[in-house]
Design a protein around this motif. Structure first.
Motif, PDB file in Angstrom:
ATOM      1  N   ILE A 353       0.721  -1.184  -0.138  1.00  0.00           N
ATOM      2  CA  ILE A 353      -0.025  -0.007  -0.105  1.00  0.00           C
ATOM      3  C   ILE A 353       0.833   1.185  -0.090  1.00  0.00           C
ATOM      4  CG2 ILE A 353      -1.807   1.437   1.096  1.00  0.00           C
ATOM      5  CD1 ILE A 353      -2.656  -1.269   2.537  1.00  0.00           C
ATOM      6  N   SER A 354       0.705   2.080  -0.809  1.00  0.00           N
ATOM      7  CA  SER A 354       1.317   3.439  -1.011  1.00  0.00           C
ATOM      8  C   SER A 354       0.268   4.564  -0.889  1.00  0.00           C
ATOM      9  CB  SER A 354       2.279   3.560  -2.197  1.00  0.00           C
ATOM     10  OG  SER A 354       3.201   2.569  -2.042  1.00  0.00           O
ATOM     11  N   THR A 355       0.567   5.777  -0.377  1.00  0.00           N
ATOM     12  CA  THR A 355      -0.179   6.866  -0.427  1.00  0.00           C
ATOM     13  C   THR A 355       0.664   8.107  -0.648  1.00  0.00           C
ATOM     14  OG1 THR A 355       0.034   7.666   2.028  1.00  0.00           O
ATOM     15  CG2 THR A 355      -1.577   5.643   1.384  1.00  0.00           C
ATOM     16  N   VAL A 356       0.050   9.227  -1.212  1.00  0.00           N
ATOM     17  CA  VAL A 356       0.608  10.449  -1.425  1.00  0.00           C
ATOM     18  C   VAL A 356      -0.169  11.393  -0.876  1.00  0.00           C
ATOM     19  CG1 VAL A 356       0.023  10.643  -3.907  1.00  0.00           C
ATOM     20  CG2 VAL A 356       1.861  12.038  -2.885  1.00  0.00           C
ATOM     21  N   GLU A 357      -0.003  12.368  -0.216  1.00  0.00           N
ATOM     22  CA  GLU A 357      -0.924  13.450   0.460  1.00  0.00           C
ATOM     23  C   GLU A 357      -0.243  14.814   0.594  1.00  0.00           C
ATOM     24  OE1 GLU A 357      -2.968  11.513   3.963  1.00  0.00           O
ATOM     25  OE2 GLU A 357      -1.539  10.297   3.527  1.00  0.00           O
ATOM     26  N   ASP A 358      -1.098  15.730   0.962  1.00  0.00           N
ATOM     27  CA  ASP A 358      -0.286  17.257   0.951  1.00  0.00           C
ATOM     28  C   ASP A 358      -1.078  17.643   2.530  1.00  0.00           C
ATOM     29  OD1 ASP A 358       0.795  19.534   0.574  1.00  0.00           O
ATOM     30  OD2 ASP A 358      -1.017  20.149  -0.942  1.00  0.00           O
ATOM     31  N   PRO A 359      -0.480  17.235   3.379  1.00  0.00           N
ATOM     32  CA  PRO A 359       0.586  16.566   3.776  1.00  0.00           C
ATOM     33  C   PRO A 359      -0.053  15.165   4.424  1.00  0.00           C
ATOM     34  CG  PRO A 359       0.366  18.104   5.687  1.00  0.00           C
ATOM     35  CD  PRO A 359      -0.614  18.260   4.591  1.00  0.00           C
ATOM     36  N   VAL A 360       0.737  14.347   4.726  1.00  0.00           N
ATOM     37  CA  VAL A 360       0.322  12.963   5.512  1.00  0.00           C
ATOM     38  C   VAL A 360      -0.195  13.330   6.934  1.00  0.00           C
ATOM     39  CG1 VAL A 360       1.027  10.732   6.593  1.00  0.00           C
ATOM     40  CG2 VAL A 360       2.050  11.655   4.261  1.00  0.00           C
ATOM     41  N   GLU A 361      -1.519  13.053   7.108  1.00  0.00           N
ATOM     42  CA  GLU A 361      -2.186  13.638   8.183  1.00  0.00           C
ATOM     43  C   GLU A 361      -2.169  12.484   9.474  1.00  0.00           C
ATOM     44  OE1 GLU A 361      -5.975  15.674   7.661  1.00  0.00           O
ATOM     45  OE2 GLU A 361      -5.400  16.553   5.824  1.00  0.00           O
ATOM     46  N   ILE A 362      -2.175  11.162   9.111  1.00  0.00           N
ATOM     47  CA  ILE A 362      -2.353   9.950   9.901  1.00  0.00           C
ATOM     48  C   ILE A 362      -1.217   8.944   9.420  1.00  0.00           C
ATOM     49  CG2 ILE A 362      -3.842   8.167  10.722  1.00  0.00           C
ATOM     50  CD1 ILE A 362      -6.304   9.775   9.859  1.00  0.00           C
ATOM     51  N   VAL A 364       0.510   5.525   9.504  1.00  0.00           N
ATOM     52  CA  VAL A 364      -0.031   4.031   9.845  1.00  0.00           C
ATOM     53  C   VAL A 364       1.270   3.222   9.379  1.00  0.00           C
ATOM     54  CG1 VAL A 364      -1.711   2.323   9.353  1.00  0.00           C
ATOM     55  CG2 VAL A 364      -2.316   4.723   9.032  1.00  0.00           C
ATOM     56  N   PRO A 365       1.831   2.490  10.362  1.00  0.00           N
ATOM     57  CA  PRO A 365       2.958   1.355  10.347  1.00  0.00           C
ATOM     58  C   PRO A 365       2.228   0.508   9.274  1.00  0.00           C
ATOM     59  CG  PRO A 365       2.434   1.771  12.689  1.00  0.00           C
ATOM     60  CD  PRO A 365       1.452   2.429  12.060  1.00  0.00           C
ATOM     61  N   GLY A 366       3.140   0.101   8.227  1.00  0.00           N
ATOM     62  CA  GLY A 366       3.127  -0.885   7.222  1.00  0.00           C
ATOM     63  C   GLY A 366       2.520  -0.282   5.876  1.00  0.00           C
ATOM     64  N   ILE A 367       2.241   1.227   5.951  1.00  0.00           N
ATOM     65  CA  ILE A 367       1.724   1.634   4.854  1.00  0.00           C
ATOM     66  C   ILE A 367       2.923   2.807   4.271  1.00  0.00           C
ATOM     67  CG2 ILE A 367       0.027   3.340   3.781  1.00  0.00           C
ATOM     68  CD1 ILE A 367      -1.899   2.218   5.444  1.00  0.00           C
ATOM     69  N   ASN A 368       3.357   2.787   2.893  1.00  0.00           N
ATOM     70  CA  ASN A 368       4.352   3.686   2.485  1.00  0.00           C
ATOM     71  C   ASN A 368       3.858   4.917   2.031  1.00  0.00           C
ATOM     72  OD1 ASN A 368       6.331   1.216   2.205  1.00  0.00           O
ATOM     73  ND2 ASN A 368       4.741   0.640   0.787  1.00  0.00           N
ATOM     74  N   GLN A 369       3.978   6.139   3.052  1.00  0.00           N
ATOM     75  CA  GLN A 369       3.373   7.291   2.934  1.00  0.00           C
ATOM     76  C   GLN A 369       4.128   8.447   2.429  1.00  0.00           C
ATOM     77  OE1 GLN A 369       1.887   6.562   7.197  1.00  0.00           O
ATOM     78  NE2 GLN A 369       0.122   7.609   6.204  1.00  0.00           N
ATOM     79  N   VAL A 370       3.886   9.303   1.402  1.00  0.00           N
ATOM     80  CA  VAL A 370       4.882  10.316   0.829  1.00  0.00           C
ATOM     81  C   VAL A 370       4.003  11.404   1.109  1.00  0.00           C
ATOM     82  CG1 VAL A 370       5.917  10.871  -1.170  1.00  0.00           C
ATOM     83  CG2 VAL A 370       5.650   8.665  -0.763  1.00  0.00           C
ATOM     84  N   ASN A 371       4.691  12.571   1.585  1.00  0.00           N
ATOM     85  CA  ASN A 371       4.468  13.841   1.351  1.00  0.00           C
ATOM     86  C   ASN A 371       4.529  14.772   0.184  1.00  0.00           C
ATOM     87  OD1 ASN A 371       3.496  14.852   3.891  1.00  0.00           O
ATOM     88  ND2 ASN A 371       5.197  14.494   4.899  1.00  0.00           N
ATOM     89  N   MET A 372       3.678  15.271  -0.493  1.00  0.00           N
ATOM     90  CA  MET A 372       3.761  16.020  -1.773  1.00  0.00           C
ATOM     91  C   MET A 372       4.508  17.108  -1.477  1.00  0.00           C
ATOM     92  SD  MET A 372       0.991  17.702  -4.265  1.00  0.00           S
ATOM     93  CE  MET A 372       1.184  19.279  -3.505  1.00  0.00           C
ATOM     94  N   ASN A 373       5.501  17.481  -2.417  1.00  0.00           N
ATOM     95  CA  ASN A 373       6.237  18.670  -2.386  1.00  0.00           C
ATOM     96  C   ASN A 373       6.518  19.202  -3.765  1.00  0.00           C
ATOM     97  OD1 ASN A 373       8.534  20.475  -1.938  1.00  0.00           O
ATOM     98  ND2 ASN A 373       9.659  19.172  -0.343  1.00  0.00           N
ATOM     99  N   VAL A 374       5.728  20.210  -3.982  1.00  0.00           N
ATOM    100  CA  VAL A 374       5.824  20.839  -5.428  1.00  0.00           C
ATOM    101  C   VAL A 374       7.141  21.527  -5.751  1.00  0.00           C
ATOM    102  CG1 VAL A 374       4.627  22.811  -6.888  1.00  0.00           C
ATOM    103  CG2 VAL A 374       3.052  21.309  -5.350  1.00  0.00           C
ATOM    104  N   LYS A 375       7.706  22.058  -4.640  1.00  0.00           N
ATOM    105  CA  LYS A 375       9.001  22.545  -4.881  1.00  0.00           C
ATOM    106  C   LYS A 375      10.187  21.936  -5.399  1.00  0.00           C
ATOM    107  CE  LYS A 375       8.503  25.913  -1.116  1.00  0.00           C
ATOM    108  NZ  LYS A 375       8.992  26.751   0.144  1.00  0.00           N
ATOM    109  N   THR A 376      10.051  20.515  -5.172  1.00  0.00           N
ATOM    110  CA  THR A 376      11.044  19.592  -5.546  1.00  0.00           C
ATOM    111  C   THR A 376      10.766  18.817  -6.700  1.00  0.00           C
ATOM    112  OG1 THR A 376      10.508  17.836  -4.013  1.00  0.00           O
ATOM    113  CG2 THR A 376      11.855  19.174  -3.066  1.00  0.00           C
TER     114      THR A 376
END
Length: 570
Positions: A353-362, A364-376
């Motif tokens: 499981i993978s997620t991308v958010e702006d930003p990560v709000e919750i 959860v161990p076991g989930i690959n979570q990514v913070n969106m970063n428009v600058k990069t």
């Protein structure tokens, strides 16, 4: 003249006081020397130590230097623009902001030779400054009164020891200006107390707002803003500067909006993230902090507020191996919590499981979570492309905002991946037309989307104080209740308010509209059906709309009819 005596220049103000017979030559020389040694202004010294009448000194100074004279007794100190100038600069130069007209600030000063005050305050505020002469005795009293008022206001709220809190953030502060004194202990403790109060009260946002004559701080609790504090207007700039330093913004830049983040560590195991945004307004900068409690426990699916049939439809959709599930609703309607409740059910060791958010709000161990970063360059679309190269089973995209993200998400849903995402539309049927308007072909929408769910959050009635409410039959019919329901033993409750709640409400519950894409709805989509046609077909298939779902909560005594009318407007 003795060599150890300080000579008086003919043009000095001291010589004018000698000519006016307010001082003798010897007194003037001594006063001039003592003032220099004490680093006081000459005017301040002769009024305090030589006991000259401050009114006579002010009249002489106004005549000698051609500066207008103002009587401070005619000025209301509460109306002074003290927030424009930092307290340290006011005390250092004994310069009182009197009034502002456009880009010009008038300063009340007792010493007409104090041109440095005009220069430094003008530089700090970005305003053109001019001098207004005031009596030294009245100036001293006004300065003391202004500082005392500020100290009293601060002491009312600094009653908790918060020095042990640990705040961290990303990057480094820029444009640090020591004159703002953002690390002053009272300011630090005041900001810390506001943050802690917001967390303990379950607030989702904190608003720092500056106006011409007052400031206010508001918390958003259960979806509504509530005023909690009115700090002194003269410390508004320091509060904003402190928040900017904590979130690593450029505190010297006050003309454009800025974004930053704060991480607040509470104890050993709990961290609270704040997403911070500043906005220049007419009377200063407004700062809004979004509270993200990454360590908060997930809400179980049974506590979201689903009706039994809605829960069954939702669980059936998330168990499918591929396809798209869309959740729609305004900001703050609980979309992310609903999606994470689904991910929590699906989170197993054999699933990627993978997620991308702006930003990560919750988190959860076991989930690959990514913070969106428009600058990069890490946008939703870029992250989604990267996910698809890492063999995912389930992908969550924080929001579908553009055609590129929508196209990749639809393609992923059609090629063996379960995709969860959100859209900003008013109800579920409008989400389908929104995708079509973005440029997604109708046949791709019909083949990829399995479930569209709209939701709102309504406040729960406090179980300690809610009481039955009698409403006219016509009002109940207009609200959407049927005649048979009104004639039956129907009890509707209203909010009252007690020590256990806020205005009669405590917590929130979800109101849902869950539309599974049936064959009939799929044919409508392929035929270019509009949102009204889709909504009518969903109704024929027994799908509850948002109002019907809300009225179900009213009949169950969970919330009030007034609250449903507030959050759901037909």
């Amino acid at each position: 003249m003795a060599t150890n005596q300080t000579a008086l220049k003919p043009s000095s103000f001291a010589w004018r006081l000698v000519r006016d017979r307010l001082l003798s030559e010897q007194q003037a020389r001594n006063a001039h020397r003592e003032a220099l040694e004490r680093r006081q202004s000459f005017v301040q010294y002769v009024v305090a130590e030589a006991h000259l009448d401050s009114g006579q000194v002010a009249l002489a100074a106004a005549d000698e230097f051609g500066v207008p004279l103002l009587d401070l007794d005619a000025v209301d100190l509460a109306d002074l623009p003290l927030d424009l100038v930092d307290e340290k600069l006011v005390s250092k130069h004994r310069a009182l902001p009197i009034f502002q007209r456009g880009n010009r600030l008038s300063l009340g000063i007792s010493d007409p030779t104090n041109h440095r005050a005009l220069e430094e305050i003008g530089f700090a505020t970005g305003l053109a400054t001019n001098m207004v002469l005031v009596e030294e005795a009245k100036l001293a009293a006004a300065l003391e009164q202004a500082i005392a008022a500020r100290d009293r206001a601060m002491s009312d709220i600094l009653d908790t020891d918060l020095d042990s809190l640990d705040t961290t953030s990303e990057g480094e502060a820029q444009g640090y200006d020591s004159e703002l004194n953002v690390d002053d202990a009272p300011i630090v403790r005041y900001i810390n107390k506001v943050l802690m109060d917001a967390i303990s009260n379950g607030a989702s946002d904190i608003h720092f707002e500056s106006y011409e004559k007052h400031c206010r701080i508001r918390f958003r609790q259960d979806g509504l803003l509530r005023e909690v504090s009115n700090p002194p207007v003269n410390i508004a700039a320091r509060l904003v500067a402190r928040l900017k330093v904590m979130s690593r913004m450029n505190i010297a830049e006050r003309r454009v909006p800025q974004d930053g983040r704060i991480k607040l560590k509470i104890g050993r195991d709990r961290e609270i993230d704040f997403r911070v945004n500043t906005l220049p307004t007419l009377h200063g900068e407004k700062v809004v902090l979004r509270i993200l409690d990454a360590s908060a426990d997930l809400v179980g699916i049974d506590h979201l507020g689903f009706e039994p049939e809605q829960k069954s439809v939702f669980l059936s959709a998330i168990q499918k191996p591929y396809g798209m599930i869309l959740v729609t609703g305004p900001t703050g309607s609980g979309k992310t919590v609903s999606l994470y409740s689904a991910l929590d059910i699906l989170n197993r060791s054999e699933v990627n499981i993978s997620t991308v958010e702006d930003p990560v709000e919750i988190r959860v161990p076991g989930i690959n979570q990514v913070n969106m970063n428009v600058k990069t360059g890490l946008t939703f679309a870029a992250a989604l492309r990267a996910f698809l190269r890492q063999d995912p089973d389930i992908v969550m995209v924080g929001e579908i905002r553009d055609l590129e993200t929508a196209q990749i998400a639809v393609k992923a849903a059609q090629t063996g991946h379960l995709v969860l995402s959100t859209l900003h539309t008013n109800d579920a049927p409008q989400s389908l037309t929104r995708l079509a308007n973005m440029g997604i072909p109708l046949y791709n929408i019909a083949s990829s989307v399995h479930l569209i769910m709209a939701q709102r959050l309504a406040r729960r009635l406090c179980p300690h104080c809610k009481e039955p409410e009698r409403l006219p039959r016509d009002a109940l019919l207009e609200a959407g209740l049927g005649s048979h329901e009104i004639e039956a033993e129907l009890t509707i409750y209203r909010a009252v308010g007690c020590e256990h709640c806020t205005n009669g409400y405590r917590g929130r519950v979800g109101i849902f509209q869950a539309i599974p894409i049936s064959e009939a709805i799929g044919r409508l989509i392929l035929g270019g059906g509009n949102a009204l046609e889709l909504a009518e077909q969903a109704r024929l298939e027994g799908v509850m709309d948002l109002r019907e779902s809300g009225l179900s909560k009213v009949k169950s005594g969970i919330t009030s009819l007034e609250e449903i009318n507030r959050v759901i407007r037909d």
